[in-house]
Design a protein around this motif. Structure first.
Motif, PDB file in Angstrom:
ATOM      1  N   LEU A   1      25.788 -21.604  76.070  1.00 41.23           N
ATOM      2  CA  LEU A   1      25.026 -22.499  77.260  1.00 41.23           C
ATOM      3  C   LEU A   1      24.468 -21.454  78.163  1.00 41.23           C
ATOM      4  O   LEU A   1      23.618 -21.883  78.788  1.00 41.23           O
ATOM      5  CB  LEU A   1      26.524 -23.002  77.829  1.00 41.23           C
ATOM      6  N   GLN A   2      25.072 -20.286  78.334  1.00 43.69           N
ATOM      7  CA  GLN A   2      24.512 -19.249  79.155  1.00 43.69           C
ATOM      8  C   GLN A   2      22.846 -18.966  78.743  1.00 43.69           C
ATOM      9  O   GLN A   2      22.108 -18.411  79.761  1.00 43.69           O
ATOM     10  CB  GLN A   2      25.170 -17.902  79.274  1.00 43.69           C
ATOM     11  N   TYR A   3      22.303 -19.300  77.764  1.00 46.68           N
ATOM     12  CA  TYR A   3      21.022 -18.735  77.069  1.00 46.68           C
ATOM     13  C   TYR A   3      20.012 -20.215  77.609  1.00 46.68           C
ATOM     14  O   TYR A   3      18.961 -20.064  77.198  1.00 46.68           O
ATOM     15  CB  TYR A   3      20.873 -18.320  75.624  1.00 46.68           C
TER      16      TYR A   3
ATOM     17  N   ALA B   1      16.311  -2.702  81.203  1.00 45.28           N
ATOM     18  CA  ALA B   1      17.834  -2.372  80.566  1.00 45.28           C
ATOM     19  C   ALA B   1      18.412  -3.778  81.284  1.00 45.28           C
ATOM     20  O   ALA B   1      19.496  -3.993  80.664  1.00 45.28           O
ATOM     21  CB  ALA B   1      18.412  -1.295  81.150  1.00 45.28           C
ATOM     22  N   ALA B   2      17.894  -4.440  82.395  1.00 44.34           N
ATOM     23  CA  ALA B   2      18.824  -5.599  82.511  1.00 44.34           C
ATOM     24  C   ALA B   2      18.942  -6.811  81.811  1.00 44.34           C
ATOM     25  O   ALA B   2      19.814  -7.656  81.850  1.00 44.34           O
ATOM     26  CB  ALA B   2      18.059  -6.048  84.089  1.00 44.34           C
ATOM     27  N   ILE B   3      18.381  -6.684  80.669  1.00 46.68           N
ATOM     28  CA  ILE B   3      18.528  -7.718  79.626  1.00 46.68           C
ATOM     29  C   ILE B   3      19.621  -7.546  79.041  1.00 46.68           C
ATOM     30  O   ILE B   3      20.216  -8.771  78.588  1.00 46.68           O
ATOM     31  CB  ILE B   3      17.239  -7.882  78.607  1.00 46.68           C
ATOM     32  N   MET B   4      20.532  -6.478  79.214  1.00 48.99           N
ATOM     33  CA  MET B   4      21.804  -6.443  78.669  1.00 48.99           C
ATOM     34  C   MET B   4      22.815  -7.435  79.352  1.00 48.99           C
ATOM     35  O   MET B   4      23.957  -7.697  78.967  1.00 48.99           O
ATOM     36  CB  MET B   4      22.167  -5.026  78.810  1.00 48.99           C
ATOM     37  N   ARG B   5      22.318  -7.902  80.481  1.00 48.60           N
ATOM     38  CA  ARG B   5      23.120  -8.737  81.270  1.00 48.60           C
ATOM     39  C   ARG B   5      23.063 -10.384  80.931  1.00 48.60           C
ATOM     40  O   ARG B   5      23.806 -11.346  81.461  1.00 48.60           O
ATOM     41  CB  ARG B   5      22.875  -8.494  82.848  1.00 48.60           C
ATOM     42  N   GLU B   6      22.044 -10.600  79.977  1.00 53.88           N
ATOM     43  CA  GLU B   6      21.460 -12.057  79.784  1.00 53.88           C
ATOM     44  C   GLU B   6      22.792 -12.725  79.415  1.00 53.88           C
ATOM     45  O   GLU B   6      22.852 -13.985  79.645  1.00 53.88           O
ATOM     46  CB  GLU B   6      20.262 -12.015  78.612  1.00 53.88           C
ATOM     47  N   GLY B   7      23.698 -12.270  78.302  1.00 51.85           N
ATOM     48  CA  GLY B   7      24.828 -12.995  77.982  1.00 51.85           C
ATOM     49  C   GLY B   7      25.674 -13.205  78.754  1.00 51.85           C
ATOM     50  O   GLY B   7      26.770 -13.902  78.518  1.00 51.85           O
ATOM     51  N   PHE B   8      25.676 -12.765  80.071  1.00 47.56           N
ATOM     52  CA  PHE B   8      26.835 -12.807  81.086  1.00 47.56           C
ATOM     53  C   PHE B   8      26.176 -13.577  82.186  1.00 47.56           C
ATOM     54  O   PHE B   8      26.689 -13.678  83.557  1.00 47.56           O
ATOM     55  CB  PHE B   8      27.179 -11.504  81.527  1.00 47.56           C
ATOM     56  N   ALA B   9      25.230 -14.343  82.117  1.00 52.15           N
ATOM     57  CA  ALA B   9      24.378 -15.274  83.085  1.00 52.15           C
ATOM     58  C   ALA B   9      25.501 -16.451  83.491  1.00 52.15           C
ATOM     59  O   ALA B   9      25.200 -16.656  84.657  1.00 52.15           O
ATOM     60  CB  ALA B   9      23.393 -16.024  82.637  1.00 52.15           C
ATOM     61  N   LEU B  10      26.462 -16.869  83.212  1.00 49.38           N
ATOM     62  CA  LEU B  10      27.449 -17.611  83.883  1.00 49.38           C
ATOM     63  C   LEU B  10      28.838 -17.028  83.950  1.00 49.38           C
ATOM     64  O   LEU B  10      29.998 -17.495  83.805  1.00 49.38           O
ATOM     65  CB  LEU B  10      27.630 -18.604  82.611  1.00 49.38           C
ATOM     66  N   ALA B  11      28.778 -15.628  84.113  1.00 51.36           N
ATOM     67  CA  ALA B  11      30.019 -14.916  84.672  1.00 51.36           C
ATOM     68  C   ALA B  11      30.439 -15.480  85.830  1.00 51.36           C
ATOM     69  O   ALA B  11      31.961 -15.539  86.128  1.00 51.36           O
ATOM     70  CB  ALA B  11      29.702 -13.556  84.955  1.00 51.36           C
TER      71      ALA B  11
END
Length: 265
Positions: free
Chosen positions: A117-119, A167-177
């Motif tokens: 869902l976050q993507y 490097a901020a792309i590493m946060r993409e999977g945490f977009a619904l934190a």
């Protein structure tokens, strides 16, 4: 093609080999335990990736059930189709858009979405579609990552070589934190009896380099490709050094936290 889509296309085979056993299989088992599929259930796995949730669900719903895995990314689906067919229900693999599901109303007894869902660019539309294809009283189970020290270490270390923006792309999977944002999305979808639990499981990699090479070859590939061989070697060395506290004789282990949702139509 979005950056997320191109990342998953490029990394589809390593995703199944590296990330599924280390990360996504444990979370898939947890999500299935949360939803508790009964034998004979018709189940849809949205954003199925290489299919770990669908494959595990097949044995739970049995030969009288139905399991469909849907993803927008054909490269991921190609890997899913290449895996051994599980026991129980035959798994159907469909390519499609989560915001325009190619199924009739109220056809599934359960809809699951693990770390997808976050993507999605239109999360509200995707949730409306998941609700639409659920039968009355059907269950929706989904999970989204909320935080992980492993990804924070990777982003912080990589930023020294590729810059903070890349490097901020590493946060993409945490977009619904943000639990408030997730809760608001679920309220907007008008689902009933929504329960959200925040859980922590361990990611276990046989080697630190497995995780490092996967991320550099997938999510960070565009940022890393202009680097000289010398700089790339230094980046890998810095990452290995940064992960040393999480490595022992059994491999590399770090915690990952996710919000797990169970709702009903």
């Amino acid at each position: 093609m979005s950056q997320s889509s191109s990342t998953f296309t490029r990394a589809s085979a390593p995703y199944e080999r590296v990330m599924v056993p280390a990360v996504f299989a444990p979370w898939a088992k947890d999500l299935l335990d949360t939803v508790a599929l009964a034998a004979g259930t018709r189940m849809l796995d949205v954003a199925c990736g290489t299919g770990i949730v669908a494959r595990l669900a097949a044995s739970q719903v049995g030969p009288t059930g139905r399991v469909v895995g849907l993803d927008t990314n054909e490269a991921m689906l190609a890997v899913a189709r290449a895996q051994p067919q599980p026991t129980g229900a035959h798994v159907e693999w469909w390519q499609g858009d989560a915001t325009k599901l190619p199924f009739p109303d109220a056809v599934f007894g359960a809809v699951l979405c693990q770390q997808g869902l976050q993507y999605m660019p239109d999360r509200s539309a995707a949730l409306r579609e998941m609700k639409r294809v659920l039968a009355s009283g059907g269950r929706l189970g989904l999970s989204v990552f909320s935080q992980s020290i492993g990804y924070q270490i990777f982003e912080r270390t990589a930023a020294q070589f590729v810059g903070e923006k890349a490097a901020a792309i590493m946060r993409e999977g945490f977009a619904l934190a943000d639990l408030g944002e997730l809760s608001a999305l679920l309220r907007k979808a008008e689902l009933s009896t929504v329960q959200i639990h925040t859980k922590t499981l361990l990611a276990r990699f046989a080697l630190a380099r497995d995780f490092i090479d996967y991320q550099l070859g997938g999510r960070l590939a565009n940022a890393v490709s202009p680097l000289s061989d010398e700089t790339r070697t230094a980046l890998v060395a810095a990452l290995c050094k940064a992960f040393e506290p999480y490595v022992d004789s059994d491999g590399m282990v770090f915690p990952m936290q996710a919000h797990v949702v169970l709702a009903q139509r």
